[in-house]
Design a protein around this motif. Structure first.
Motif, PDB file in Angstrom:
ATOM      1  N   LYS A  59       0.848  -1.183   0.000  1.00  0.00           N
ATOM      2  CA  LYS A  59       0.000   0.000   0.000  1.00  0.00           C
ATOM      3  C   LYS A  59       0.893   1.245   0.000  1.00  0.00           C
ATOM      4  CE  LYS A  59      -3.301  -2.426   3.031  1.00  0.00           C
ATOM      5  NZ  LYS A  59      -3.932  -2.398   4.370  1.00  0.00           N
ATOM      6  N   PRO A  60       0.333   2.422  -0.375  1.00  0.00           N
ATOM      7  CA  PRO A  60       1.146   3.644  -0.420  1.00  0.00           C
ATOM      8  C   PRO A  60       1.890   3.942   0.874  1.00  0.00           C
ATOM      9  CG  PRO A  60      -0.943   4.013  -1.508  1.00  0.00           C
ATOM     10  CD  PRO A  60      -1.024   2.637  -0.910  1.00  0.00           C
ATOM     11  N   MET A  61       1.224   3.793   2.013  1.00  0.00           N
ATOM     12  CA  MET A  61       1.864   4.110   3.297  1.00  0.00           C
ATOM     13  C   MET A  61       3.109   3.262   3.519  1.00  0.00           C
ATOM     14  SD  MET A  61       0.278   3.734   7.116  1.00  0.00           S
ATOM     15  CE  MET A  61       1.337   3.836   8.565  1.00  0.00           C
ATOM     16  N   TYR A  62       3.028   1.972   3.196  1.00  0.00           N
ATOM     17  CA  TYR A  62       4.154   1.077   3.437  1.00  0.00           C
ATOM     18  C   TYR A  62       5.208   1.202   2.344  1.00  0.00           C
ATOM     19  CZ  TYR A  62       1.097  -0.688   7.021  1.00  0.00           C
ATOM     20  OH  TYR A  62       0.293  -0.776   8.129  1.00  0.00           O
ATOM     21  N   LEU A  63       4.789   1.609   1.151  1.00  0.00           N
ATOM     22  CA  LEU A  63       5.769   1.930   0.120  1.00  0.00           C
ATOM     23  C   LEU A  63       6.621   3.128   0.562  1.00  0.00           C
ATOM     24  CD1 LEU A  63       6.914   1.389  -2.683  1.00  0.00           C
ATOM     25  CD2 LEU A  63       5.094   2.819  -3.643  1.00  0.00           C
ATOM     26  N   LEU A  64       5.986   4.101   1.192  1.00  0.00           N
ATOM     27  CA  LEU A  64       6.725   5.238   1.738  1.00  0.00           C
ATOM     28  C   LEU A  64       7.668   4.800   2.860  1.00  0.00           C
ATOM     29  CD1 LEU A  64       3.888   7.921   1.801  1.00  0.00           C
ATOM     30  CD2 LEU A  64       5.987   8.022   0.461  1.00  0.00           C
ATOM     31  N   LEU A  65       7.226   3.858   3.679  1.00  0.00           N
ATOM     32  CA  LEU A  65       8.110   3.331   4.722  1.00  0.00           C
ATOM     33  C   LEU A  65       9.343   2.672   4.116  1.00  0.00           C
ATOM     34  CD1 LEU A  65       5.836   1.729   7.482  1.00  0.00           C
ATOM     35  CD2 LEU A  65       7.161   3.833   7.585  1.00  0.00           C
ATOM     36  N   TYR A 125      -2.382  13.645   5.258  1.00  0.00           N
ATOM     37  CA  TYR A 125      -3.411  14.650   4.970  1.00  0.00           C
ATOM     38  C   TYR A 125      -4.551  14.037   4.158  1.00  0.00           C
ATOM     39  CZ  TYR A 125      -5.691  18.119   2.030  1.00  0.00           C
ATOM     40  OH  TYR A 125      -6.627  18.849   1.342  1.00  0.00           O
ATOM     41  N   VAL A 126      -4.198  13.296   3.102  1.00  0.00           N
ATOM     42  CA  VAL A 126      -5.239  12.682   2.263  1.00  0.00           C
ATOM     43  C   VAL A 126      -6.020  11.637   3.059  1.00  0.00           C
ATOM     44  CG1 VAL A 126      -5.678  11.330   0.183  1.00  0.00           C
ATOM     45  CG2 VAL A 126      -3.924  13.108   0.155  1.00  0.00           C
ATOM     46  N   ALA A 127      -5.306  10.845   3.892  1.00  0.00           N
ATOM     47  CA  ALA A 127      -5.969   9.781   4.661  1.00  0.00           C
ATOM     48  C   ALA A 127      -6.997  10.347   5.635  1.00  0.00           C
ATOM     49  CB  ALA A 127      -4.923   8.960   5.417  1.00  0.00           C
ATOM     50  N   ILE A 128      -6.742  11.523   6.187  1.00  0.00           N
ATOM     51  CA  ILE A 128      -7.640  12.104   7.191  1.00  0.00           C
ATOM     52  C   ILE A 128      -8.661  13.054   6.565  1.00  0.00           C
ATOM     53  CG2 ILE A 128      -7.724  13.615   9.216  1.00  0.00           C
ATOM     54  CD1 ILE A 128      -5.025  12.444  10.056  1.00  0.00           C
ATOM     55  N   CYS A 129      -8.217  13.873   5.625  1.00  0.00           N
ATOM     56  CA  CYS A 129      -9.106  14.893   5.070  1.00  0.00           C
ATOM     57  C   CYS A 129      -9.924  14.401   3.882  1.00  0.00           C
ATOM     58  CB  CYS A 129      -8.282  16.118   4.653  1.00  0.00           C
ATOM     59  SG  CYS A 129      -7.417  16.906   6.037  1.00  0.00           S
ATOM     60  N   ASN A 130      -9.420  13.425   3.136  1.00  0.00           N
ATOM     61  CA  ASN A 130     -10.162  12.882   2.001  1.00  0.00           C
ATOM     62  C   ASN A 130     -10.105  11.352   2.013  1.00  0.00           C
ATOM     63  OD1 ASN A 130     -10.861  15.341   0.184  1.00  0.00           O
ATOM     64  ND2 ASN A 130      -8.704  15.642   0.695  1.00  0.00           N
ATOM     65  N   PRO A 131     -10.603  10.734   3.075  1.00  0.00           N
ATOM     66  CA  PRO A 131     -10.457   9.268   3.202  1.00  0.00           C
ATOM     67  C   PRO A 131     -11.149   8.493   2.085  1.00  0.00           C
ATOM     68  CG  PRO A 131     -11.983  10.128   4.853  1.00  0.00           C
ATOM     69  CD  PRO A 131     -11.343  11.314   4.217  1.00  0.00           C
ATOM     70  N   LEU A 132     -12.284   9.001   1.586  1.00  0.00           N
ATOM     71  CA  LEU A 132     -13.021   8.279   0.552  1.00  0.00           C
ATOM     72  C   LEU A 132     -12.298   8.301  -0.796  1.00  0.00           C
ATOM     73  CD1 LEU A 132     -16.677   9.412   1.378  1.00  0.00           C
ATOM     74  CD2 LEU A 132     -15.490   7.324   2.089  1.00  0.00           C
ATOM     75  N   ARG A 133     -11.451   9.303  -0.995  1.00  0.00           N
ATOM     76  CA  ARG A 133     -10.725   9.425  -2.263  1.00  0.00           C
ATOM     77  C   ARG A 133      -9.270   8.980  -2.133  1.00  0.00           C
ATOM     78  NH1 ARG A 133     -10.890  15.242  -4.308  1.00  0.00           N
ATOM     79  NH2 ARG A 133      -9.979  14.215  -6.125  1.00  0.00           N
ATOM     80  N   TYR A 134      -8.908   8.453  -0.961  1.00  0.00           N
ATOM     81  CA  TYR A 134      -7.501   8.090  -0.709  1.00  0.00           C
ATOM     82  C   TYR A 134      -6.972   7.115  -1.761  1.00  0.00           C
ATOM     83  CZ  TYR A 134      -3.352   6.323   1.698  1.00  0.00           C
ATOM     84  OH  TYR A 134      -2.066   5.964   2.013  1.00  0.00           O
ATOM     85  N   ALA A 135      -7.746   6.071  -2.055  1.00  0.00           N
ATOM     86  CA  ALA A 135      -7.271   5.032  -2.973  1.00  0.00           C
ATOM     87  C   ALA A 135      -7.100   5.547  -4.393  1.00  0.00           C
ATOM     88  CB  ALA A 135      -8.237   3.847  -2.969  1.00  0.00           C
ATOM     89  N   THR A 136      -7.860   6.573  -4.759  1.00  0.00           N
ATOM     90  CA  THR A 136      -7.737   7.113  -6.117  1.00  0.00           C
ATOM     91  C   THR A 136      -6.672   8.203  -6.209  1.00  0.00           C
ATOM     92  OG1 THR A 136      -9.536   8.683  -5.644  1.00  0.00           O
ATOM     93  CG2 THR A 136     -10.125   6.585  -6.683  1.00  0.00           C
ATOM     94  N   ILE A 137      -6.479   8.960  -5.121  1.00  0.00           N
ATOM     95  CA  ILE A 137      -5.473  10.027  -5.129  1.00  0.00           C
ATOM     96  C   ILE A 137      -4.063   9.462  -4.986  1.00  0.00           C
ATOM     97  CG2 ILE A 137      -4.616  12.061  -3.903  1.00  0.00           C
ATOM     98  CD1 ILE A 137      -7.484  12.722  -3.144  1.00  0.00           C
ATOM     99  N   LEU A 138      -3.882   8.547  -4.023  1.00  0.00           N
ATOM    100  CA  LEU A 138      -2.555   8.003  -3.739  1.00  0.00           C
ATOM    101  C   LEU A 138      -2.502   6.529  -4.121  1.00  0.00           C
ATOM    102  CD1 LEU A 138      -1.602   9.663  -0.329  1.00  0.00           C
ATOM    103  CD2 LEU A 138      -0.747  10.211  -2.602  1.00  0.00           C
TER     104      LEU A 138
END
Length: 312
Positions: A59-65, A125-138
């Motif tokens: 997932k994006p978060m773990y790719l960043l890790l 920011y995307v995970a908290i402010c735009n959670p419904l669009r997270y998968a499409t944005i990131l």
């Protein structure tokens, strides 16, 4: 990477004495340094191994890790092998080309690390402010492109530092009182005018750190505004908990970084051996602590790390 040519009148090597005044204690000093370095390598390689092995963590978060882990491996590795050779075997010589190459990779690693932290702030920011669009944005592809962009920025900004020094004539006294080729210490060895070098190094430091910290602060400002609009306290806590690990990593990275820059520019009263020890710890402690922080604060990663030894 440019080829570093030297004229016959210039020294072919620099001397890195280690920690001046504490030569007799080099072996003892090397013990905590090597322990921190090994723990950092093991922790970051563990993150890479677990994320690579577990498809549920792709997932994006773990790719960043993983990107953070790669920079946390690269930064101390550009410094510590040579430092340990000085401490253990008294191998103090380093070619001018090797010195400038070490400096180049050190700057690239540090600036890429900062870019990854900015991307992590945007991810939160995307995970908290735009959670419904997270998968499409990131998406994973977009995160990979942002990581590549951060590395390209680092290369383009670090290359002039190296090339400017490469053009400088170096004096007969070529002893650098340090364990690695620090930019300002190498600049002092030049017989020419290093005003451009010093100004570029200073502006580069504050522009990169200042810009990145500004973007991070903007992301967290928007996160705080979004959290304050949530009425339930439990939701407040859950939202802020997702940022805790990133905030801790930023503190371990930027605090010593800013302290090191300010101390080098304005801390003339600090003794050289204290300055050198703290400079080395700056490259050792964040890479050692970051995997621990994310391992403790990220339940999914912690659970997978616990299961991996059972599957090997």
């Amino acid at each position: 990477m440019a080829v570093f040519n030297l004229t016959p009148s210039e020294p072919s090597t620099f001397i890195l004495p280690g920690i001046p005044g504490l030569e007799a204690a080099h072996i003892w000093i090397s013990i905590p340094f090597s322990i921190f370095y090994i723990i950092g390598l093991l922790g970051n390689f563990m993150v890479l191994f677990v994320v690579g092995k577990e498809e549920t963590l792709h997932k994006p978060m773990y790719l960043l890790l993983c990107m953070l882990a790669l920079t946390d491996i690269a930064i101390p590795t550009s410094v510590m092998p040579k430092a340990l050779c000085i401490f253990w075997f008294n191998l103090r010589g380093i070619t001018v080309a090797g010195c400038l190459t070490q400096m180049f990779f050190l700057h690239v690693g540090s600036m890429t690390n900062s870019a990854v932290l900015v991307t992590m702030a945007f991810d939160r920011y995307v995970a908290i402010c735009n959670p419904l669009r997270y998968a499409t944005i990131l998406t994973n592809a977009r995160i990979a492109k942002l990581g590549l962009l951060g590395m390209m920025r680092a290369v383009l900004l670090a290359l002039p530092v190296t090339l400017l020094l490469n053009r400088q004539p170096f004096c007969a006294n070529h002893i650098i009182p340090h364990t690695y080729c620090e930019h300002m210490a190498v600049s002092i060895m030049s017989c020419g005018d290093t005003t451009v070098n010093r100004m570029y190094g200073l502006v580069l430091t504050f522009v990169v750190i200042g810009l990145d910290l500004t973007l991070i602060a903007l992301s967290y400002g928007l996160i705080i505004r979004a959290v304050l609009r949530i009425s339930q306290k439990e939701a407040h806590q859950k939202a802020l908990n997702t940022c805790t690990a990133h905030i801790c990593v930023m503190l371990t990275t930027y605090t010593p970084s800013l302290f090191t820059v300010l101390r080098h520019r304005f801390g003339q009263g600090i003794t050289p051996h204290v300055h050198i020890i703290l400079a080395n710890l700056y490259f050792l402690l964040p890479p050692m602590l970051n995997p621990i922080i994310y391992g403790v604060k990220t339940k999914e990663l912690r659970d997978k790390v616990g299961k991996c030894p059972c599957r090997i």
